[in-house]
Design a protein around this motif. Sequence first.
Motif, PDB file in Angstrom:
ATOM      1  N   ALA A 128      -0.768   4.294  53.084  1.00  0.00           N
ATOM      2  CA  ALA A 128      -1.040   3.372  54.198  1.00  0.00           C
ATOM      3  C   ALA A 128      -1.973   2.250  53.745  1.00  0.00           C
ATOM      4  O   ALA A 128      -1.800   1.099  54.149  1.00  0.00           O
ATOM      5  CB  ALA A 128      -1.644   4.132  55.376  1.00  0.00           C
ATOM      6  N   LEU A 138       3.167   6.049  58.973  1.00  0.00           N
ATOM      7  CA  LEU A 138       4.177   5.695  57.977  1.00  0.00           C
ATOM      8  C   LEU A 138       5.548   6.016  58.560  1.00  0.00           C
ATOM      9  O   LEU A 138       5.672   6.863  59.445  1.00  0.00           O
ATOM     10  CB  LEU A 138       3.972   6.502  56.693  1.00  0.00           C
ATOM     11  CG  LEU A 138       2.629   6.315  55.976  1.00  0.00           C
ATOM     12  CD1 LEU A 138       2.557   7.226  54.768  1.00  0.00           C
ATOM     13  CD2 LEU A 138       2.434   4.869  55.558  1.00  0.00           C
ATOM     14  N   ASN A 184       7.791   2.224  52.332  1.00  0.00           N
ATOM     15  CA  ASN A 184       6.772   2.027  53.355  1.00  0.00           C
ATOM     16  C   ASN A 184       5.850   0.882  52.982  1.00  0.00           C
ATOM     17  O   ASN A 184       5.501   0.057  53.825  1.00  0.00           O
ATOM     18  CB  ASN A 184       5.964   3.316  53.537  1.00  0.00           C
ATOM     19  CG  ASN A 184       6.513   4.178  54.654  1.00  0.00           C
ATOM     20  OD1 ASN A 184       6.384   3.826  55.826  1.00  0.00           O
ATOM     21  ND2 ASN A 184       7.144   5.284  54.302  1.00  0.00           N
ATOM     22  N   SER A 192       7.689   9.848  52.695  1.00  0.00           N
ATOM     23  CA  SER A 192       6.292   9.867  53.159  1.00  0.00           C
ATOM     24  C   SER A 192       5.955  11.184  53.854  1.00  0.00           C
ATOM     25  O   SER A 192       4.808  11.610  53.822  1.00  0.00           O
ATOM     26  CB  SER A 192       6.036   8.679  54.078  1.00  0.00           C
ATOM     27  OG  SER A 192       6.773   8.825  55.274  1.00  0.00           O
ATOM     28  N   ARG A 196       0.001  -0.148  51.768  1.00  0.00           N
ATOM     29  CA  ARG A 196       0.794  -0.992  52.674  1.00  0.00           C
ATOM     30  C   ARG A 196      -0.078  -2.089  53.275  1.00  0.00           C
ATOM     31  O   ARG A 196       0.348  -3.233  53.430  1.00  0.00           O
ATOM     32  CB  ARG A 196       1.415  -0.139  53.784  1.00  0.00           C
ATOM     33  CG  ARG A 196       2.268  -0.932  54.750  1.00  0.00           C
ATOM     34  CD  ARG A 196       2.852  -0.060  55.841  1.00  0.00           C
ATOM     35  NE  ARG A 196       1.811   0.502  56.693  1.00  0.00           N
ATOM     36  CZ  ARG A 196       2.032   1.424  57.617  1.00  0.00           C
ATOM     37  NH1 ARG A 196       3.238   1.916  57.790  1.00  0.00           N
ATOM     38  NH2 ARG A 196       1.055   1.883  58.355  1.00  0.00           N
TER      39      ARG A 196
END
Lengths: 401, 238
Positions: free
Chosen positions: B160, B103, B112, B148, B163
């Motif tokens: 993550a 990140l 992110n 993060s 994302r």
Amino acid sequence: MNALEFLRVAFESFRTNRLRAALTMLGVIIGVAAVILLVALGQGAKNYVESQFAGLGSNILIATPGKIETKGGPPVIGAAKHKLTMSDASVLEKKGYLFAGVAPLVFGTSEVRFGSRTRNVPVLGVTPAFSDVRNLHVEIGSFVTDSDVEAKRRVCVLGRTVRRELFGNANALGQVVKISGARFRVIGIMESKGVSLAMDLDDVVYVPVRTAQDLFDTDALLEIIISVRNKSDIDSGKELARSLLFKAHSRHEDFTITIQAAMLSSLFTILDTLTYVLGGIAAISLLVGGIGIMNIMLVTVKERTNEIGIRKAVGATDRDILFQFLIESTVISSAGGLCGLAVGVLGAWAIGLLAPSLPIAVPPWAIALSVTFSVFVGIFFGVYPARKAAALHPIDALRYE
Amino acid sequence: MPSAPASEPLIRLRGVGKVYETGTQTVVGLTDVDLDIAAGDFLAVMGPSGSGKSTLMNILGCLDVPTAGTYAIRGFPVETLSPEALARIRNREIGFVFQVFHLLPRYTAQKNVELPLLYAGVGREERARRAVDALRTVGIEDRREHLSNQLSGGQKQKVAIARALVNRPALLLADEPTGNLDTKSGDELMEIFTRLNAEGATIVLVTHDPAIARRAKRTVYIIDGRLVTAEEFRERRG
């Protein structure tokens, strides 16, 4: 990704590293401020000289005795075999239809005495036309008149300094002073004009031109100053003066006509060159600031290798990365350029306050040039680090710790 | 990406090999890998370290291109694409989850998650909305304003995953996603993967932990850059 998004990313990265961004900008700030300040100083020097000549006008021709074959300044005083006389002056005055004024001038140095006080001053023999042609005027009383000239009256007009030195606070008008032993009545006091190029215009005594010729026992003139009615007629005025004097001197060209502005323009060329040289030297510091940007951008790219890897992994193209770093460096240098502009202009203004006699000015071209140059510096020195960043392989970049 | 014929699997690898040239010597990363992954599959890739499973991940994720063989996503050949086109595929078709999270440390969780959308050219408000949605999917939307690097390992990995999901990719790739987490966080994470798969996500998960691999629908084994059978794998590891 559009330009706005890139800008946002750039500002986010500055926020996380404020001090570094500020120090990097400082290099550009100093560079741009230096360019603007030094150019402003150079321009100020030019303005100063220009203002010194401003009263002399750009419509002035000067006829001096003797012929010089090459271009240059007026001939050395006394080097002439052939003289200019009052009859030359009256020819110019009668037939010079382009001329506003013709001012013959006799120059000498004399001791001026009032009571027990004496002073050695330049004595200028003049006609009434001198006042308008040279833009020098009486403050109290009257200037030399035509009848003073014709009658060779022993009257004089004093400059400010002479008046103060001889009379102090007492009234000078109507008093009698002795110039080289002869008695002269004071008919006027000049306005204060200050020093103009090594000649103190206030430390002068004016007398009628024919009286001065008697005083110095000569029929020659130092020069004849001619003002042309219309600035645009300056060249034809010069030709007219030449042909009139040519005829008056039985077809001998034993005199020189100079356009005063042409003399000055060579001086201004020197001053302009000086300004450019100063600006150029300052521009080198701007270049050094650019190298500072490149240095920091290289460090930044190295530091953010992992970030570059992440961005590439989630879909950033090489172009995206290239633009991100290029915009970062350009934003730093542009912001530095604008801050430097503010510092430079404020600095010039402050110098203007400290030295009011120096008419300092920031020319618009210096502003445009230095700001444009600073943007260009950011792009130029940003390209290499940005290309390095863009060329990173995503896997290597992700592995980099 | 053109829609594939029904017979075509989501991912098709044929004779894929990867050779690294490091100066004078060449290192073989992968040899002759044939692999089909259907949409909705949940595949575990097991192998010891240095076996080539990361190389396989990088190729599947279009971070790297094979030096031999063919690789097609939905029947569309990938190995001949330009770096720009590969970046586009990573952006639209692939979601990555890494062992070390990867990140951006000074960005908030939400920023992110927005990152892939940024490169997809999605507008600001739409980005925020979809990022929060993705964070909600992994149950961490209450941390969206946290930087993060202020999050725990388990939270980071959830971000993550959010994302990886946010661009609704065809394939979710996870490289030892629980490797840096404690057992509890690891279990929680595997629950998320299982749920995502149940909701239709295609997942490829690299691990060396048989317990993790058992959560997948099927497992392939890799040793010395080759896919091997379960028996051979047990034998060689033996």
